[in-house]
Design a protein around this motif. Sequence first.
Motif, PDB file in Angstrom:
ATOM      1  N   ASP A 191      -8.156 -46.447  13.691  1.00  0.00           N
ATOM      2  CA  ASP A 191      -8.891 -45.447  14.448  1.00  0.00           C
ATOM      3  C   ASP A 191      -8.795 -45.817  15.921  1.00  0.00           C
ATOM      4  O   ASP A 191      -8.075 -46.752  16.292  1.00  0.00           O
ATOM      5  CB  ASP A 191     -10.346 -45.356  13.975  1.00  0.00           C
ATOM      6  N   VAL A 192      -9.494 -45.100  16.776  1.00  0.00           N
ATOM      7  CA  VAL A 192      -9.425 -45.351  18.210  1.00  0.00           C
ATOM      8  C   VAL A 192      -9.841 -46.781  18.517  1.00  0.00           C
ATOM      9  O   VAL A 192      -9.216 -47.476  19.328  1.00  0.00           O
ATOM     10  CB  VAL A 192     -10.310 -44.349  18.984  1.00  0.00           C
ATOM     11  N   GLU A 193     -10.902 -47.240  17.864  1.00  0.00           N
ATOM     12  CA  GLU A 193     -11.429 -48.576  18.140  1.00  0.00           C
ATOM     13  C   GLU A 193     -10.410 -49.670  17.821  1.00  0.00           C
ATOM     14  O   GLU A 193     -10.239 -50.622  18.590  1.00  0.00           O
ATOM     15  CB  GLU A 193     -12.705 -48.804  17.328  1.00  0.00           C
ATOM     16  N   LEU A 194      -9.711 -49.521  16.701  1.00  0.00           N
ATOM     17  CA  LEU A 194      -8.734 -50.547  16.322  1.00  0.00           C
ATOM     18  C   LEU A 194      -7.567 -50.594  17.315  1.00  0.00           C
ATOM     19  O   LEU A 194      -7.148 -51.677  17.742  1.00  0.00           O
ATOM     20  CB  LEU A 194      -8.203 -50.282  14.915  1.00  0.00           C
ATOM     21  N   ILE A 195      -7.043 -49.429  17.701  1.00  0.00           N
ATOM     22  CA  ILE A 195      -5.940 -49.409  18.658  1.00  0.00           C
ATOM     23  C   ILE A 195      -6.406 -49.949  20.011  1.00  0.00           C
ATOM     24  O   ILE A 195      -5.669 -50.682  20.694  1.00  0.00           O
ATOM     25  CB  ILE A 195      -5.371 -47.988  18.799  1.00  0.00           C
ATOM     26  N   HIS A 196      -7.627 -49.634  20.398  1.00  0.00           N
ATOM     27  CA  HIS A 196      -8.221 -50.173  21.628  1.00  0.00           C
ATOM     28  C   HIS A 196      -8.258 -51.696  21.585  1.00  0.00           C
ATOM     29  O   HIS A 196      -7.900 -52.368  22.563  1.00  0.00           O
ATOM     30  CB  HIS A 196      -9.634 -49.610  21.798  1.00  0.00           C
ATOM     31  N   ASP A 197      -8.656 -52.253  20.448  1.00  0.00           N
ATOM     32  CA  ASP A 197      -8.770 -53.710  20.342  1.00  0.00           C
ATOM     33  C   ASP A 197      -7.406 -54.391  20.329  1.00  0.00           C
ATOM     34  O   ASP A 197      -7.237 -55.476  20.890  1.00  0.00           O
ATOM     35  CB  ASP A 197      -9.566 -54.079  19.090  1.00  0.00           C
TER      36      ASP A 197
END
Length: 253
Positions: free
Chosen positions: A26-32
């Motif tokens: 999700d967005v959070e995983l790609i951000h991390d």
Amino acid sequence: MSGIEVTYSDHVGMIVIQRPPHNFFDVELIHDIANALEQFDQDAQVRSVVLAADGKAFCAGAQFSGATGAAASAEGKHLYAQALRIFECRKPIVAAVQGPAIGGGLGVALAADFRIACPEARFAVNFTRLGIHPGFGLSVTLPELIGRNQAELLFYTSRRIGGEEAFAIGLVNELVEQEKVRERAVALAKEIAECGPLGVLSTRETLRAGLADRVRAAVARELSEQERLMSTEDFAEGVKSTAERRPANFIGR
């Protein structure tokens, strides 16, 4: 950080996706992941990076919140903004693909410089089977890696291929036994790290010149087309037929 483990050893940074068994992003995983890569960029002791995953799949694709309309559009824009940060990072990345890399998950794998896989790995750009346009910059990265016509074949059919075929068409660099995928990826990253770091960074910058800009332009169109096609009856049928594991009855609207 959410869903990843970040470590460092012998000049090699390691990022492991930890959302088994399928490692949907999700967005959070790609951000991390982007954050971890940027931190490695700032650390002169890190000369190369391995991107791996725990579980059955390397990354089986995106898992969105279920938002629709303007909210879904905003979510997609934020996701692609984070993906672009990955393409803008400076140090070589080796992806250890021990299982399926599907849809956007293949996009994650292709953001790396090299891919080590196994016969059990599976690869697909399955967007047209859902009735939508490919995303995650794949309209740039896939044809640049395997050639336009071979990419067209995979895009238009949404077919899934195994590790041996992926190796034959140049989608992956090496094929090893499944239990040795990560070990071999680390070995390749260490081989890169043994070279002069300034020379490697300079050479990579030359070879990947303009890639982030090409991906940026591509994802703008990808997102626009995805937004348009997600409002169609065909997309609803594509999602339903995939969930029901049956051929879709597309009607072209």
